[in-house]
Design an enzyme around this catalytic site. Sequence first.
Site, PDB file in Angstrom:
ATOM      1  N   ARG A  35      13.775  27.008  63.709  1.00 36.83           N
ATOM      2  CA  ARG A  35      14.228  26.884  65.138  1.00 36.83           C
ATOM      3  C   ARG A  35      15.413  27.830  65.237  1.00 36.83           C
ATOM      4  NH1 ARG A  35      13.680  22.008  68.435  1.00 36.83           N
ATOM      5  NH2 ARG A  35      11.582  21.255  68.201  1.00 36.83           N
ATOM      6  N   ARG A  39      18.747  26.666  71.558  1.00 39.55           N
ATOM      7  CA  ARG A  39      19.832  26.508  72.565  1.00 39.55           C
ATOM      8  C   ARG A  39      21.102  26.489  71.956  1.00 39.55           C
ATOM      9  NH1 ARG A  39      17.573  20.283  73.714  1.00 39.55           N
ATOM     10  NH2 ARG A  39      16.785  20.970  71.844  1.00 39.55           N
ATOM     11  N   ARG A  48      16.398  30.973  79.019  1.00 39.36           N
ATOM     12  CA  ARG A  48      15.777  29.710  79.376  1.00 39.36           C
ATOM     13  C   ARG A  48      15.850  29.358  80.834  1.00 39.36           C
ATOM     14  NH1 ARG A  48      14.266  25.067  80.217  1.00 39.36           N
ATOM     15  NH2 ARG A  48      14.247  23.404  78.841  1.00 39.36           N
ATOM     16  N   ASP A  85       5.449  26.313  70.692  1.00 37.22           N
ATOM     17  CA  ASP A  85       5.763  25.004  70.520  1.00 37.22           C
ATOM     18  C   ASP A  85       4.569  24.191  69.793  1.00 37.22           C
ATOM     19  OD1 ASP A  85       8.124  22.691  71.112  1.00 37.22           O
ATOM     20  OD2 ASP A  85       6.042  21.693  70.989  1.00 37.22           O
ATOM     21  N   TYR A 158       2.236  12.751  68.719  1.00 34.58           N
ATOM     22  CA  TYR A 158       2.891  12.841  70.191  1.00 34.58           C
ATOM     23  C   TYR A 158       1.632  12.628  71.174  1.00 34.58           C
ATOM     24  CZ  TYR A 158       7.035  14.948  68.258  1.00 34.58           C
ATOM     25  OH  TYR A 158       8.144  15.279  67.563  1.00 34.58           O
TER      26      TYR A 158
HETATM   27  O1  CP3 Z   1      11.495  27.540  65.207  1.00 35.35           O
HETATM   28  C1  CP3 Z   1      11.559  28.577  66.135  1.00 35.35           C
HETATM   29  O2  CP3 Z   1      12.589  28.993  66.327  1.00 35.35           O
HETATM   30  C2  CP3 Z   1      10.257  28.752  66.894  1.00 35.35           C
HETATM   31  C3  CP3 Z   1      10.002  27.898  67.764  1.00 35.35           C
HETATM   32  C4  CP3 Z   1       9.672  26.412  67.787  1.00 35.35           C
HETATM   33  C5  CP3 Z   1      10.107  25.388  68.679  1.00 35.35           C
HETATM   34  N1  CP3 Z   1       9.403  24.001  68.568  1.00 35.35           N
HETATM   35  C6  CP3 Z   1      10.618  25.616  69.885  1.00 35.35           C
HETATM   36  C7  CP3 Z   1      11.323  24.472  70.850  1.00 35.35           C
HETATM   37  C8  CP3 Z   1       8.982  25.793  66.750  1.00 35.35           C
HETATM   38  C9  CP3 Z   1       8.364  26.126  65.382  1.00 35.35           C
HETATM   39  C10 CP3 Z   1       8.689  24.328  67.082  1.00 35.35           C
HETATM   40  C11 CP3 Z   1       7.988  23.394  66.428  1.00 35.35           C
HETATM   41  C12 CP3 Z   1       8.230  21.811  66.881  1.00 35.35           C
HETATM   42  N2  CP3 Z   1       8.040  21.573  68.169  1.00 35.35           N
HETATM   43  C13 CP3 Z   1       7.836  20.611  65.821  1.00 35.35           C
HETATM   44  C14 CP3 Z   1       7.923  20.750  64.442  1.00 35.35           C
HETATM   45  C15 CP3 Z   1       9.481  21.273  63.878  1.00 35.35           C
HETATM   46  C16 CP3 Z   1      10.453  19.877  64.109  1.00 35.35           C
HETATM   47  O3  CP3 Z   1      11.316  20.187  64.599  1.00 35.35           O
HETATM   48  O4  CP3 Z   1      10.349  18.750  63.570  1.00 35.35           O
HETATM   49  C17 CP3 Z   1       8.024  19.565  66.956  1.00 35.35           C
HETATM   50  C18 CP3 Z   1       7.984  18.234  66.360  1.00 35.35           C
HETATM   51  C19 CP3 Z   1       8.019  20.205  68.265  1.00 35.35           C
HETATM   52  C20 CP3 Z   1       8.122  19.054  69.317  1.00 35.35           C
HETATM   53  C21 CP3 Z   1       8.937  19.372  70.280  1.00 35.35           C
HETATM   54  N3  CP3 Z   1       9.435  20.686  71.216  1.00 35.35           N
HETATM   55  C22 CP3 Z   1       9.932  18.575  70.610  1.00 35.35           C
HETATM   56  C23 CP3 Z   1      10.137  17.180  69.878  1.00 35.35           C
HETATM   57  C24 CP3 Z   1      11.120  19.163  71.494  1.00 35.35           C
HETATM   58  C25 CP3 Z   1      12.346  18.577  72.008  1.00 35.35           C
HETATM   59  C26 CP3 Z   1      13.372  18.341  70.984  1.00 35.35           C
HETATM   60  C27 CP3 Z   1      14.302  19.718  71.383  1.00 35.35           C
HETATM   61  O5  CP3 Z   1      14.814  20.009  70.460  1.00 35.35           O
HETATM   62  O6  CP3 Z   1      14.540  19.732  72.407  1.00 35.35           O
HETATM   63  C28 CP3 Z   1      10.676  20.342  71.562  1.00 35.35           C
HETATM   64  C29 CP3 Z   1      11.310  21.418  72.467  1.00 35.35           C
HETATM   65  C30 CP3 Z   1      11.383  22.628  71.765  1.00 35.35           C
HETATM   66  N4  CP3 Z   1      10.772  23.302  71.010  1.00 35.35           N
HETATM   67  C31 CP3 Z   1      12.820  23.385  72.021  1.00 35.35           C
HETATM   68  C32 CP3 Z   1      12.695  24.779  71.526  1.00 35.35           C
HETATM   69  C33 CP3 Z   1      13.512  25.734  71.328  1.00 35.35           C
HETATM   70  C34 CP3 Z   1      13.923  23.149  72.926  1.00 35.35           C
HETATM   71  C35 CP3 Z   1      13.480  22.960  74.187  1.00 35.35           C
HETATM   72  C36 CP3 Z   1      14.396  23.570  75.489  1.00 35.35           C
HETATM   73  O7  CP3 Z   1      14.836  24.911  75.203  1.00 35.35           O
HETATM   74  O8  CP3 Z   1      14.958  22.590  76.117  1.00 35.35           O
END
Ligand code: CP3
Length: 350
Positions: A35, A39, A48, A85, A158
């Site tokens: 990540r 944010r 964003r 994602d 999910y």
């Molecule tokens: O790592 C990186 O920078 C690459 C991008 C990436 C994202 N999600 C961007 C993201 C990667 C590799 C993921 C993987 C992901 N997504 C996982 C596996 C890793 C982990 O964290 O356990 C999972 C379970 C998800 C599903 C997901 N996506 C959730 C549960 C959420 C909400 C939680 C949150 O942090 O907001 C997301 C949203 C998400 N994916 C964001 C980002 C940058 C935030 C969205 C926003 O900008 O509002």
Amino acid sequence: MKPFLKTLSGAATQDETGKKTELDKNQVPPIWLMRQAGRYLPEYRALREQAGGFLDLCYNPAFAEEVTLQPIRRYGFDAAILFADILLIPDALGQKVWFETGEGPRLDPVVSAQSLSLDNVTQHLEPIIETVSRLSHSLPKETTLIGFAGAPWTVATYMVAGRGTPDQAPARALAEKDPEAFQGLMDIIVAATIDYLAAQVEAGAEVLQLFESWAASLHGEAFELWCVAPVAAIVEGLRARGVQVPIIGFPRAASCDMADYVARTGVQVLGLDTHADRKAMVKNVPENIVLQGNLDPLVLVEGGTALEQAVGDIKADFAGRHYIFNLGHGIVPQTPPEHVQKLIELVRQG
Ligand code: CP3
């Protein structure tokens, strides 16, 4: 050779008969952070807002490329991870996916593969492949490009619950009550993921990571069936198509034997979560497997002497081993950006 890929090929040439590549005890490991785009960065929040929704950002190649590059420009990480994602696979399979602001992902729950189809997966994910292709040209030449997908069990948790859950109870219940329907669901996720990852590599991804964020909710036979076998099937499916890039497995907080997980899945790199016992991993996981992780994301938030101490401990425990510096889970949004700068300095000061 790029520093990140050098670490991977260094480990691959270790053999068990004692012929080893010499490893400098003070080696500087390559570093990237899960990540690392997100944010905690003001430039991410600005873009964003411009993109609209989170999915709009993922499906816009120019924006997704820019967001992937932001942490590379700011910090010079050794690897960039594609901005996307793990829930794009259910979206591509025809399940409705959306993100509630401030709450996380929402999906129209499924109980089998019946309403899903592989027909539009490739076309639907075309913008993501376009992002990979752009990045393969725009990244600095020393930066490695990592593609990724969710591991099938994590994605299925999910899809079945329709949202994130603390215990993954809905998916566990379905797997228990109707293993055939659940197997059908896993099979379609595996098939879509193989196509998706093969396309990422064809477009320029040099390493792949499979995120198994919810490995801890399964044990014993269920873990074998739903965590190990599907990941092994993806690795095997990719190899059968001639995809040769290193694959990182990340069974977060799994309670299994990690040497066994690596052997059965066929991954080349093992991602370790925050609670992993580093010394035990160094001892038990074969030396030709690269270890990755496992700094606590909250220690990165704290910074100062806690961060210095934790980085020193990780370096000491992994000395003499091919490893990749990373967190034990994703960066949290409240992380001060200057702590990330400090972390890189600490890791690279030898
Ligand atoms: O790592 C990186 O920078 C690459 C991008 C990436 C994202 N999600 C961007 C993201 C990667 C590799 C993921 C993987 C992901 N997504 C996982 C596996 C890793 C982990 O964290 O356990 C999972 C379970 C998800 C599903 C997901 N996506 C959730 C549960 C959420 C909400 C939680 C949150 O942090 O907001 C997301 C949203 C998400 N994916 C964001 C980002 C940058 C935030 C969205 C926003 O900008 O509002």
